[in-house]
Design a protein around this motif. Structure first.
Motif, PDB file in Angstrom:
ATOM      1  N   SER A 109      19.343  11.484  -4.222  1.00  0.00           N
ATOM      2  CA  SER A 109      20.297  12.579  -5.091  1.00  0.00           C
ATOM      3  C   SER A 109      19.028  13.191  -5.519  1.00  0.00           C
ATOM      4  N   ASN A 110      19.216  14.555  -5.569  1.00  0.00           N
ATOM      5  CA  ASN A 110      18.104  15.713  -6.013  1.00  0.00           C
ATOM      6  C   ASN A 110      18.634  16.374  -7.059  1.00  0.00           C
ATOM      7  N   ARG A 111      18.588  15.979  -8.330  1.00  0.00           N
ATOM      8  CA  ARG A 111      19.293  16.229  -9.705  1.00  0.00           C
ATOM      9  C   ARG A 111      18.964  17.795  -9.673  1.00  0.00           C
ATOM     10  N   GLY A 112      17.601  18.239  -9.422  1.00  0.00           N
ATOM     11  CA  GLY A 112      17.246  19.599  -9.836  1.00  0.00           C
ATOM     12  C   GLY A 112      17.868  20.857  -9.277  1.00  0.00           C
ATOM     13  N   GLU A 113      18.609  20.158  -7.923  1.00  0.00           N
ATOM     14  CA  GLU A 113      18.897  21.087  -6.940  1.00  0.00           C
ATOM     15  C   GLU A 113      20.625  21.056  -6.588  1.00  0.00           C
ATOM     16  N   ASN A 114      21.212  19.998  -7.429  1.00  0.00           N
ATOM     17  CA  ASN A 114      22.488  19.532  -7.286  1.00  0.00           C
ATOM     18  C   ASN A 114      22.798  19.383  -5.713  1.00  0.00           C
TER      19      ASN A 114
ATOM     20  N   LYS B 185      20.698  18.224   3.961  1.00  0.00           N
ATOM     21  CA  LYS B 185      21.184  18.394   2.549  1.00  0.00           C
ATOM     22  C   LYS B 185      22.599  18.793   2.496  1.00  0.00           C
ATOM     23  N   VAL B 186      23.142  18.210   1.306  1.00  0.00           N
ATOM     24  CA  VAL B 186      24.641  18.788   1.048  1.00  0.00           C
ATOM     25  C   VAL B 186      24.870  18.948  -0.399  1.00  0.00           C
ATOM     26  N   THR B 187      25.166  20.197  -0.628  1.00  0.00           N
ATOM     27  CA  THR B 187      25.518  20.640  -2.281  1.00  0.00           C
ATOM     28  C   THR B 187      26.471  19.661  -2.542  1.00  0.00           C
TER      29      THR B 187
ATOM     30  N   PRO C 135      23.391  15.089  -9.663  1.00  0.00           N
ATOM     31  CA  PRO C 135      23.605  14.074  -9.120  1.00  0.00           C
ATOM     32  C   PRO C 135      22.503  13.104  -9.238  1.00  0.00           C
ATOM     33  N   ASN C 136      23.033  11.646  -9.632  1.00  0.00           N
ATOM     34  CA  ASN C 136      21.847  10.506  -9.891  1.00  0.00           C
ATOM     35  C   ASN C 136      22.143   9.471  -9.055  1.00  0.00           C
ATOM     36  N   GLY C 137      23.405   8.588  -9.670  1.00  0.00           N
ATOM     37  CA  GLY C 137      23.517   7.299  -8.758  1.00  0.00           C
ATOM     38  C   GLY C 137      23.957   7.458  -7.421  1.00  0.00           C
ATOM     39  N   LEU C 138      23.720   6.676  -6.457  1.00  0.00           N
ATOM     40  CA  LEU C 138      24.210   6.645  -5.061  1.00  0.00           C
ATOM     41  C   LEU C 138      24.852   5.410  -4.673  1.00  0.00           C
TER      42      LEU C 138
ATOM     43  N   GLN D   9       0.981  -1.176   0.094  1.00  0.00           N
ATOM     44  CA  GLN D   9      -0.050   0.000  -0.183  1.00  0.00           C
ATOM     45  C   GLN D   9       0.883   1.266   0.003  1.00  0.00           C
ATOM     46  N   TYR D  10       0.613   2.228  -0.858  1.00  0.00           N
ATOM     47  CA  TYR D  10       0.948   3.589  -0.899  1.00  0.00           C
ATOM     48  C   TYR D  10       0.834   4.431   0.581  1.00  0.00           C
ATOM     49  N   LEU D  11       1.762   4.682   1.347  1.00  0.00           N
ATOM     50  CA  LEU D  11       1.765   5.374   2.610  1.00  0.00           C
ATOM     51  C   LEU D  11       1.752   7.314   2.469  1.00  0.00           C
ATOM     52  N   HIS D  12       2.585   7.631   1.917  1.00  0.00           N
ATOM     53  CA  HIS D  12       2.688   8.942   1.996  1.00  0.00           C
ATOM     54  C   HIS D  12       3.892   9.322   1.013  1.00  0.00           C
ATOM     55  N   SER D  13       4.150  10.513   0.789  1.00  0.00           N
ATOM     56  CA  SER D  13       5.125  10.997   0.060  1.00  0.00           C
ATOM     57  C   SER D  13       6.153  12.044   0.805  1.00  0.00           C
ATOM     58  N   ILE D  14       7.303  12.343   0.539  1.00  0.00           N
ATOM     59  CA  ILE D  14       8.272  13.058   1.393  1.00  0.00           C
ATOM     60  C   ILE D  14       8.697  14.307   0.300  1.00  0.00           C
ATOM     61  N   PRO D  15       8.070  15.363   0.461  1.00  0.00           N
ATOM     62  CA  PRO D  15       8.216  16.456  -0.541  1.00  0.00           C
ATOM     63  C   PRO D  15       9.615  17.242  -0.461  1.00  0.00           C
ATOM     64  N   ASN D  16       9.625  18.120  -1.381  1.00  0.00           N
ATOM     65  CA  ASN D  16      10.888  19.107  -1.425  1.00  0.00           C
ATOM     66  C   ASN D  16      12.003  18.564  -1.822  1.00  0.00           C
ATOM     67  N   LEU D  17      12.080  17.721  -2.858  1.00  0.00           N
ATOM     68  CA  LEU D  17      13.449  17.087  -3.198  1.00  0.00           C
ATOM     69  C   LEU D  17      13.368  17.271  -4.818  1.00  0.00           C
ATOM     70  N   THR D  18      14.038  18.321  -5.110  1.00  0.00           N
ATOM     71  CA  THR D  18      13.822  19.034  -6.570  1.00  0.00           C
ATOM     72  C   THR D  18      14.480  17.914  -7.499  1.00  0.00           C
ATOM     73  N   GLY D  19      13.870  17.494  -8.304  1.00  0.00           N
ATOM     74  CA  GLY D  19      14.253  16.677  -9.345  1.00  0.00           C
ATOM     75  C   GLY D  19      14.965  15.213  -8.862  1.00  0.00           C
TER      76      GLY D  19
END
Length: 308
Positions: A77-82, A97-99, A104-107, A51-61
């Protein structure tokens, strides 16, 4: 039939164009985290009830999701905000968060040293932007951006050999970074197929599986760095996962929309399962032998059970 469809999980509709990207299962907590890139959010699924529970927002891209059960952490990794972010599942709203480098993509993650590696896609118009970022999670700080020879794809950490592996699309190779000395490339493995993309490892055999855009699965022995097999795929692949219990490898291709299932003992394909056009990302729950396929056209996840 190896994979049997058991149902679907409805996920939030896309807010903007796009779909889903990488996902990870936190086995002991029974949670699945998937990057819902179109919504700049991480969707959370209960894998016991599906079942879907919820979403964690504010992770651009948001593009990547990774779990460390050793450290009780979830990484994105948040590709839209590096940036990369990390949080405890008990405190999802208190992420750090760390710039890092560009897009960034793969982790991958070394829990012993608490080092996170972010493989940055970079920008071909910006010289020097093809890098991997090394992040000290304890200090919540960037250690270095390490140059690599081309655009990165996925990355994994090999705890037994104490190294990171990072796929490079062009030139076609896997770069190896020593976790003890992570500020330089230790060596490179040449890949005889275009566009290394998905990556996973069988720790028992030392077989490294590299799925390439040219519809090839390349198997490498990581102790000798020799290619030991090349197999055909049904389409250009993206995410792959290895099931160490069943010795199966699942390879997702968004075009035409399939999962190729390999027996890694024989390195032979068992079956190809049709999913949905654009379904290039999957997740694996090894406790229940469930494969989750994320369907961007219908914003839901298909749940398959490996009956082997």
């Amino acid at each position: 039939m190896t994979l049997k469809l058991s149902g679907y999980i409805d996920l939030p509709e896309h807010v903007k164009p796009g779909g889903f990207d990488h996902a990870a299962v936190y086995r002991s907590r029974g949670r699945l985290y998937v990057a819902h890139t179109a919504n700049d959010a991480l969707d959370v699924i209960d894998v016991m009830s599906d079942q879907y529970l919820h979403s964690i927002p504010n992770l651009t891209g948001v593009a990547g999701a990774l779990v460390s059960e050793d450290r009780d952490l979830v990484f994105t990794s948040n590709r839209g905000e590096n940036s990369v972010s990390f949080f405890s599942p008990d405190e999802e709203t208190k992420s750090s968060k760390v710039t890092v480098g560009i897009r960034p993509n793969g982790l991958s993650y070394d829990p012993a040293r608490n080092l996170l590696l972010a493989a940055n896609v970079g920008d071909p118009n910006q010289p020097g932007s093809f890098t991997v970022s090394i992040v000290d999670v304890d200090k919540q700080s960037l250690v270095a951006n390490v140059p690599v020879p081309g655009r990165t794809r996925w990355t994994i950490f090999d705890a037994e050999r104490d190294v990171f592996y990072v796929n490079i699309a062009d030139p076609a190779q896997i770069v190896v970074i020593d976790a003890e000395h992570p500020l330089k490339i230790a060596r490179s493995i040449e890949i005889p197929a275009a566009g290394p993309h998905g990556l996973d490892l069988d720790q028992d055999t030392g077989h490294l599986f590299c799925a390439c855009d040219s519809k090839k699965l390349i198997t490498i022995d990581v102790d000798s760095y020799q290619v030991i097999d090349q197999s055909d795929l049904s389409g250009p692949p993206d995410v792959i996962f290895f099931n160490p219990t069943l010795k199966h490898l699942y390879v997702a291709s968004g075009d035409p929309g399939t999962i190729d299932v390999f027996d890694t003992s024989s390195l032979k394909i068992i079956e190809t399962v049709a999913t949905e056009s654009g379904a290039h990302t999957i997740a694996l729950d090894t406790d229940q032998n469930k494969v989750y396929v994320f369907l961007p056209e219908t914003h839901r996840a298909a749940v398959y059970i490996d009956q082997s």
